[in-house]
Design an enzyme around this catalytic site. Structure first.
Site, mmCIF file in Angstrom:
data_model
loop_
_atom_site.group_PDB
_atom_site.id
_atom_site.type_symbol
_atom_site.label_atom_id
_atom_site.label_comp_id
_atom_site.label_asym_id
_atom_site.label_seq_id
_atom_site.Cartn_x
_atom_site.Cartn_y
_atom_site.Cartn_z
ATOM 1 C CE LYS A 44 -1.764 1.443 4.105
ATOM 2 N NZ LYS A 44 -1.426 2.849 4.390
ATOM 3 C CG ASN A 45 2.504 2.736 3.542
ATOM 4 O OD1 ASN A 45 1.312 2.970 3.375
ATOM 5 N ND2 ASN A 45 3.066 2.657 4.751
ATOM 6 C CB CYS A 76 -5.277 10.512 12.283
ATOM 7 S SG CYS A 76 -3.582 10.080 12.569
ATOM 8 N NE ARG A 96 0.205 10.033 10.503
ATOM 9 C CZ ARG A 96 -0.067 8.906 9.852
ATOM 10 N NH1 ARG A 96 -1.125 8.203 10.168
ATOM 11 N NH2 ARG A 96 0.709 8.482 8.899
ATOM 12 C CG ASP A 152 3.360 1.548 9.526
ATOM 13 O OD1 ASP A 152 2.881 2.330 10.364
ATOM 14 O OD2 ASP A 152 3.433 1.812 8.310
ATOM 15 N NE ARG A 181 -7.260 3.848 5.926
ATOM 16 C CZ ARG A 181 -6.552 4.756 6.566
ATOM 17 N NH1 ARG A 181 -6.852 5.057 7.803
ATOM 18 N NH2 ARG A 181 -5.558 5.374 5.981
#
Ligand code: UD1
Length: 419
Positions: free
Chosen positions: A22-23, A117, A122, A306, A398
């Site tokens: 994803k990233n 968030c 952030r 993460d 997500r």
């Protein structure tokens, strides 16, 4: 809202493949804005964040086509609207990645300011400061970033703090700037190298991605390319933890182990045997309980934030006391309260979690608060006694492609309960 029902206690075994990262994919999709031609992206993961990025480009006028091989052709070279509206940005902070490309290509952009968030405030000040140093004028108005520039001009830019999407944003912007840009104090994550490789295949001139200094010689235009999204190192790390906490023995295919060497080292320290070749990783956990391992999160090549929530499950059931220090984000221990409801014994003091390993944990109804927190609750559910129900799993969708399907294939017992 959909939920996952997990019946814990099954040991995982077998082989699965990693999906595209994803990233890596998100900045690559944003980078298509820079191209004067269509771009083909292969191995895109089927995830909500990718859909959101497509929605964002679509709202600006891009055309996105999917062919029978599941390859996407993205034509973002003739955008009509250069703004990212709040409805989309609030659901995905990575929307900020269109800022640099839009200003570089169209000389202007209007992007909703991402708010707070679940894992902290952030901010995006590093992105904006660096873009200003490339000559952009930036105004903040009515909750939007309004950026403009006749032509960006290369510059020597030192980031005030290490930022992944900030490095990507400015690297993309500098490809079409006049002259040379040198970026220092940059992020060195593998996804930065992936993006540079893709931009170079489009005609950019970027050197040094993955090191402390990135040099970008501006070019007049970028062209189409066909690029394959590399595998997701965080997904791979999550499945390694799944095997470690279920006394499992699994192989993960299509992943370059160098992308997660720190994670492999730390999981290995907790007890499992891990072996790898260029394109796969195997793990086998023979000990009845893991050993406790202290970890401190930090930018690549250190332990990734993460993977922090997932790793805490290893420590939670380990034979001893361990410490986790979260240095990248404030407030990234939201999963701890839920883990404690499952019988874990974890105390949080600021950015420090003190984990006393317990012999068994128990199923409970728990709530996901963010993407990686959700993953940790699923991992806890896999090794808990009884049934765990994880609520608000839209977070997991997500960032993890077909997570329950992949885990069930390895022998887990997970059912998706409809809303
Ligand atoms: C990216 C990843 C995310 C990962 C994070 C850290 C993507 C799409 N997301 O997020 O999964 O958890 O890197 O590895 O790739 N900061 C500022 N000002 C800024 C930018 C960042 O203060 O302008 C701070 C942040 O609040 C945070 C730290 O810098 O404390 C690192 O954040 P950053 O690397 O920017 O995270 P993201 O790029 O948003």
């Amino acid at each position: 809202m959909e939920k996952l029902l997990i019946k814990g206690g099954n040991s995982l075994s077998g082989k699965i493949s990693c999906s595209g990262a994803k990233n890596a994919a998100l900045p690559m999709i944003a980078s298509t804005i820079l191209s004067n031609e269509s771009v083909v992206l292969k191995n895109l993961p089927y995830l909500q964040d990718i859909t959101t990025m497509f929605e964002l480009l679509g709202s600006m006028g891009a055309e996105i086509l999917l062919d029978e091989n599941m390859d996407f052709t993205i034509s973002s070279f003739d955008l009509k609207d250069i703004q990212a509206r709040y409805e989309l940005v609030k659901t995905m902070r990575a929307s900020i990645l269109v800022l640099g490309p839009l200003v570089a290509k169209y000389g202007k952009a209007r992007i909703a300011l991402p708010g707070g968030c679940a894992i902290g405030s952030r901010p995006v000040n590093y992105h904006l400061d660096a873009l200003k140093q490339l000559g952009a004028k930036i105004k903040l108005k009515n909750g939007y970033i309004e950026a403009s520039a006749n032509k960006l001009v290369g510059s020597n830019i030192r980031f005030d703090g290490v930022t992944v999407t900030g490095t990507e944003n400015i690297m993309m912007a500098a490809t079409l700037a006049q002259g040379v840009t040198v970026l220092t104090n940059v992020a060195k994550e593998p996804e930065i190298i992936d993006l540079a490789d893709m931009l170079n295949s489009m005609g950019a001139d970027i050197k040094g991605a993955g090191t402390d200094e990135i040099t970008i010689k501006g070019v007049n235009e970028l062209f189409g390319t066909s690029f394959t999204i590399p595998a997701d190192r965080i997904e791979a790390g999550t499945y390694l933890v799944a095997a470690a906490v279920t006394n499992g023995s699994i192989t993960i295919d299509s992943i370059n182990p160098n992308r997660l060497m720190k994670v492999i080292n730390m999981i290995e320290r907790s007890g499992p045997k891990i072996s790898f070749d260029d394109n796969s990783i195997s793990i086998s956990m023979d000990k009845d309980r893991p050993d406790p391992v202290d970890i401190t999160t930090a930018p690549f090549p250190e332990f990734p934030t993460d993977m922090q929530a997932q790793f805490s499950v290893i420590n939670a059931i380990s034979r001893g006391v361990s410490n986790i220090y979260e240095t990248v984000f404030e407030n990234r221990f939201m999963h701890i309260l839920e883990l404690n409801r499952m019988g874990c014994d974890i105390e949080v003091k600021g950015n420090h979690a003190i984990i006393k390993g317990v012999e068994s944990i128990y199923g409970a109804e728990v709530m996901a608060t963010d993407l990686r927190a959700s993953a940790s609750l699923i991992l806890a559910g896999l090794c808990a006694k009884g049934e765990t129900v994880v609520d608000r799993i839209y977070h997991i969708d997500r960032g993890y492609e077909r997570i329950e399907e992949k885990l069930n294939y390895l022998g887990a017992n997970i059912v998706r309960l409809p809303s």
